[in-house]
Design an enzyme around this catalytic site. Structure first.
Site, PDB file in Angstrom:
ATOM      1  N   CYS A 258      26.624  55.866 -27.693  1.00  0.00           N
ATOM      2  CA  CYS A 258      25.433  55.649 -26.923  1.00  0.00           C
ATOM      3  C   CYS A 258      25.805  54.158 -26.871  1.00  0.00           C
ATOM      4  O   CYS A 258      26.023  53.852 -25.958  1.00  0.00           O
ATOM      5  CB  CYS A 258      23.925  55.695 -27.061  1.00  0.00           C
ATOM      6  N   HIS A 307      18.761  54.280 -30.020  1.00  0.00           N
ATOM      7  CA  HIS A 307      19.352  54.995 -28.634  1.00  0.00           C
ATOM      8  C   HIS A 307      19.419  53.680 -27.963  1.00  0.00           C
ATOM      9  O   HIS A 307      18.520  53.490 -27.609  1.00  0.00           O
ATOM     10  CB  HIS A 307      18.600  56.269 -28.273  1.00  0.00           C
ATOM     11  N   HIS A 319      24.099  57.487 -19.411  1.00  0.00           N
ATOM     12  CA  HIS A 319      24.309  56.786 -21.012  1.00  0.00           C
ATOM     13  C   HIS A 319      24.731  58.464 -21.754  1.00  0.00           C
ATOM     14  O   HIS A 319      25.320  58.903 -21.115  1.00  0.00           O
ATOM     15  CB  HIS A 319      22.867  56.805 -21.723  1.00  0.00           C
TER      16      HIS A 319
END
Length: 345
Positions: A258, A307, A319
């Site tokens: 991420c 995240h 993402h």
């Protein structure tokens, strides 16, 4: 002669105990026979457990990324210090050679000054502390000795710093190895659960995710209005990576995790941002309301900020979600953790 005694009858208490035990055995046998075997979890239960494991793996991945970044930084610092030590050692050798030449000249002209001779056979640090001996040296010799003393102190300090950083590096490498094992353990456990599903169940889950991704992409197109500037450039760079696989610790261009995707995307826009999600959360201007987000802003999820993605407009995020997925669009409402805030770089 045969005995006519009757055999001894069991006591009433003993009969009661035996009867009770036999009855209990019958009940237990019946329960065992009627007990249903443990049911295999259905695909939705497996998915929930796997998603939880993937989230834990991503948390460990961000810690792994932090340790890896620290290791690389320490290695660069150690290399710089070692280069400085080598250069300073060379300068020290030249200073000593210069003082030796001075002594040789004195010898040829009538003998070596006792103070210089003493220096050549001992550490000048202790010698220079004795102020009375300075009167025996020429100003040129005093200057040379002081330079040597200063250089030796610099070298000692640099070497001590290098030794500390090497210890820190060894500790960081151990931490890195532990985090890697933690990530691999979570992923292996998730894979074990997935292997309990049939091919049909796996296909059904994959199809569901694909539909959700297509739906998110459609909503992005409806609400996407790219602005100008580096956020727009970073978002466009990330869009070019849609379909690339998630791999923990990866920073592109063939795979990403991420924060690897977000740092890579901004690098393509000429902007250097930190490596991990937690570090990225502390840069730029914080945006608290989702309504104030603009395309290309960094968006962060989960209470511990493990995240990050790029805001794609209309409540969507671009993402790298987790292991087993690819870079894709997704609704911010289905990430699995709460939206915390955004950052405008």
């Amino acid at each position: 002669m045969a005995s006519h005694r009757r055999p001894k009858q069991p006591s009433r208490a003993r009969v009661t105990v035996l009867t009770t035990a036999a009855a209990a055995a019958v009940v237990l046998s019946a329960q065992a026979a009627n007990a249903a075997p443990s049911e295999k979890p259905n695909k939705d239960e497996v998915k929930a457990k796997v998603d939880a494991l993937y989230e834990q793996a991503e948390q460990a991945t961000e810690r792994y990324n932090g340790a890896k970044e620290k290791q690389e930084k320490l290695q660069k610092e150690i290399s710089t210090i070692q280069d400085n030590v080598a250069r300073e050692q060379e300068e020290l050798n030249k200073l000593r050679d210069g003082l030796g030449s001075m002594a040789s000249a004195q010898y040829r002209s009538g003998g070596i000054d006792p103070s210089v001779q003493l220096f050549l056979s001992a550490d000048p640090d202790d010698y220079l502390d004795k102020a009375s001996t300075l009167d025996q040296l020429s100003s040129q010799q005093v200057e040379a000795l002081k330079k040597i003393q200063d250089k030796q102190r610099e070298l000692a300090q640099e070497r001590a710093e290098a030794a500390e950083k090497l210890k820190d590096l060894a500790s960081t490498r151990t931490e890195l190895g532990n985090k890697k094992k933690e990530v691999q353990g979570k992923l292996a456990e998730a894979q074990r659960l997935l292997n309990t599903l049939t091919a049909q169940e796996k296909a059904a889950l994959a199809a569901k995710e694909a539909r959700a991704s297509r739906s998110a992409a459609a909503r992005v197109e409806l609400g996407l209005h790219l602005g100008s500037g580096r956020a727009s450039a970073a978002f466009s760079a990330a869009q070019s990576q849609i379909g690339k696989p998630y791999v923990y610790g990866a920073t592109g261009p063939s795979s990403f995790d991420c924060s690897g995707l977000t740092s890579w995307a901004y690098a393509q826009a000429g902007v250097s941002i930190p490596r991990t999600a937690q570090q990225q959360a502390n840069i730029g201007t914080r945006i608290s309301s989702m309504n104030d987000l603009q395309v290309g802003d960094l968006v962060f999820f989960f209470n511990d900020i493990h995240h990050v993605g790029l805001y794609a407009g209309n409540g969507q995020v671009l993402h790298a979600p987790r292991t087993g997925t690819v870079v894709r669009y997704e609704s911010m409402s289905t990430i699995g953790g709460p939206f915390m805030f955004g950052v405008r770089v």
